[in-house]
Design an enzyme around this catalytic site. Structure first.
Site, PDB file in Angstrom:
ATOM      1  N   GLU A 274       0.757  -1.386  -0.099  1.00 50.26           N
ATOM      2  CA  GLU A 274      -0.155   0.064  -0.152  1.00 50.26           C
ATOM      3  C   GLU A 274       0.848   1.333   0.029  1.00 50.26           C
ATOM      4  OE1 GLU A 274      -3.416   2.142   3.143  1.00 50.26           O
ATOM      5  OE2 GLU A 274      -1.480   0.888   3.683  1.00 50.26           O
ATOM      6  N   LYS A 353     -10.591   0.092  -1.180  1.00 53.05           N
ATOM      7  CA  LYS A 353     -10.622  -0.262   0.144  1.00 53.05           C
ATOM      8  C   LYS A 353     -12.032   0.071   0.875  1.00 53.05           C
ATOM      9  CE  LYS A 353      -8.099   0.642   4.596  1.00 53.05           C
ATOM     10  NZ  LYS A 353      -6.941   1.321   5.153  1.00 53.05           N
ATOM     11  N   CYS A 404      -4.392  -2.837   4.035  1.00 51.89           N
ATOM     12  CA  CYS A 404      -3.861  -2.236   5.766  1.00 51.89           C
ATOM     13  C   CYS A 404      -4.780  -2.822   6.745  1.00 51.89           C
ATOM     14  CB  CYS A 404      -3.760  -0.789   5.596  1.00 51.89           C
ATOM     15  SG  CYS A 404      -2.997  -0.071   7.055  1.00 51.89           S
TER      16      CYS A 404
END
Length: 536
Positions: A274, A353, A404
């Site tokens: 990321e 995300k 993440c």
């Protein structure tokens, strides 16, 4: 004499001891066996207290535990959030206090049960614990960091039960052991006793879980053949260097050079972390007079062409984190995305995300917290959540790619992985420095591989990158702040675990049972209350 309405010094010490033992069970201390007895002091202290007093004791345990577990958030908020030290401490204090409400509620519920059911109420404690963990993972967007089950990420035999009921099943087993030990300790004035064989039965069940997990670890692999060679690129780019415009070309050059080395070593799928590159695959072109009425999103010239050319030349597939943009109704939506670059040089599809980091990628309660800025740089707008739960296509099969913070949410990962052959986690843990944060984050990601019985390829910008097998064994891992390339294989699987099918329904069953048991207690108390009319 210690009042049952207040914590009292002796009970307070026991509650603090529980919090400290819990904290020692997690990274970086990693004394995971302590988790099996960590709640015993709290349960012993709360047993003779009133429900209100038990809540205060649980609150004290939670403050101790969460304060130690999350200490590293203070420098993160200071350095990247631009907050003064006092404000950072205050915000952490509010978070710790909020999380501790759940521990307080746990102690209060179990005390209410023991006052009615005696030792049986203690043995019901894991039901309340899991119910409140589920609430913590859902309320206000959820913050399931540090659930009890995560303390066992190195205890592989017990961890295998996660394939049946997610991390919540592991929490249940650990809490059940605590309850059984608490029952075995003599204590005055706790209502009807459960024979010791009841506690022994619970401990035997915990041992059976351990044995079953140990047997599962010796099962032959169910993966598809030799699998595909993947490479995890850990470029170790510091946050302050990444957003230095003068360093952009050098950073991209380093990523490409490491990718070439990975391809030369046989990698067919290369994964960048990321926010690995300071540049994005697409950019926003503002509306101009006489042109399009709204801003337009287009591929960034130069960068996108360069990465496409590398993928074609090396005949590799690349998964890379990047900021992406959408324009909806004239409004720019920034997205934290994972791009798949095909071996033919095609860019896309993407995964956007879904579960954003509060205060990191967006600010909740913006009007109230107007002085707080999101800590993520590189976007021209506050991040918006994605809307699709789709894996990315690769030559090894669909890759459930989570970004993440999403890796700590079992339901999010399970939803993305419904048709996935393996798991990918790209992350940037540079925010955490060399604190316990990266170690805790890795521990939670490992549990996802066990829940879904999938290989996990985890690429972290500054570490810890890792290749994890479907049973939670770390096959390879990097160190923090190391520049390296990890190579290994992912073996696609198509089987589905019970956890993949029911997701968090086990936890929901506990959440339903908890108020039912409390309601039954109230009904029983009302039934047993003296009737003045009858006694006349």
């Amino acid at each position: 004499m210690i009042s049952p309405d207040g914590p009292g010094p002796k009970r307070a010490i026991l509650a603090i001891l529980s919090g400290a033992l819990l904290a020692l069970s997690y990274p970086r201390f990693d004394l995971f066996p302590l988790a099996f007895v960590a709640l015993v002091p709290l349960l012993a202290a709360a047993g003779a207290a009133t429900v209100r007093g038990a809540f205060g004791l649980g609150l004290l345990t939670g403050i101790t535990f969460n304060g130690i577990l999350l200490y590293w958030l203070i420098p993160v908020m200071e350095r990247y959030g631009g907050l003064p030290g006092a404000a950072s401490i205050a915000l952490l204090g509010l978070l710790v206090l909020y999380l501790s409400l759940y521990t307080g509620a746990f102690a209060a519920v179990v005390t209410a049960w023991t006052r009615r059911y005696g030792d049986l109420g203690l043995l019901l404690a894991p039901i309340a614990w899991v119910a409140l963990e589920l609430a913590r993972a859902r309320v206000l967007g959820g913050f399931p960091w540090g659930l009890l089950g995560y303390s066992q990420y190195r205890n592989l035999p017990v961890l295998q039960v996660a394939s049946l009921g997610s991390v919540y099943a592991v929490s249940f087993v650990v809490a059940a052991c605590n309850a059984a030990v608490a029952v075995a300790i003599p204590r005055a004035g706790r209502g009807p006793r459960v024979p010791l064989w009841g506690a022994a039965g619970v401990l035997a069940a915990v041992a059976a879980v351990h044995l079953g997990g140990a047997l599962a670890l010796h099962m032959p692999p169910a993966g598809g053949g030799a699998g595909e060679v993947v490479a995890l690129v850990q470029a170790n780019v510091p946050q302050d260097r990444k957003w230095d415009r003068g360093a952009e070309d050098a950073i991209v050059g380093e990523l490409i050079e490491m990718t070439r080395r990975a391809a030369a070593a046989g990698a067919r799928i290369v994964i960048w972390p990321e926010s690995s590159s300071p540049l994005s695959f697409r950019r926003v072109v503002p509306a101009r007079p006489g042109g399009a009425p709204d801003p337009v999103v287009e591929e960034r010239p130069g960068y996108a062409d360069r990465i496409s050319a590398v993928a074609r030349e090396l005949d590799i597939e690349l998964i890379a984190g990047s900021v992406d943009y959408r324009v909806e109704g004239g409004t720019i939506r920034a997205l934290n995305s994972a791009f798949r670059v095909g071996a033919d040089g095609s860019i896309g599809p993407t995964y956007d995300k879904v579960q954003l980091v509060p205060f990191g990628e967006y600010v909740p309660l913006r009007r109230l917290l107007f002085f707080v800025n999101p800590m993520v740089e590189g976007a021209i707008a506050e991040f918006a959540p994605g809307r699709r739960f789709e894996p990315l296509p690769t030559r090894a099969g669909p890759a459930a790619t989570v970004i993440c913070y999403e890796a700590i949410f079992p339901r999010v990962v399970a939803r993305i992985a419904r048709r996935a052959a393996f798991l990918v986690n790209i992350t940037n843990d540079a925010w955490f420095g060399r604190s316990a944060g990266p170690h805790q984050h890795l521990a939670m990601a490992i549990v996802r591989s066990v829940e879904l019985r999938r290989d996990l390829a985890r690429a972290a910008n500054t570490g810890i990158s890792a290749l994890v097998d479907p049973y939670g064994r770390i096959v390879q891992r990097s160190e923090l702040e190391e520049r390296t390339v990890l190579l290994g294989r992912v073996r696609p699987r198509s089987d589905r675990t019970l956890c993949a099918v029911i997701t968090d329904r086990f936890a929901w069953a506990c959440a339903i049972l908890t108020p039912l048991l409390l309601f039954a207690r109230r009904r029983a108390r009302a039934r047993d209350a003296p009737d003045p009319a009858r006694d006349m």
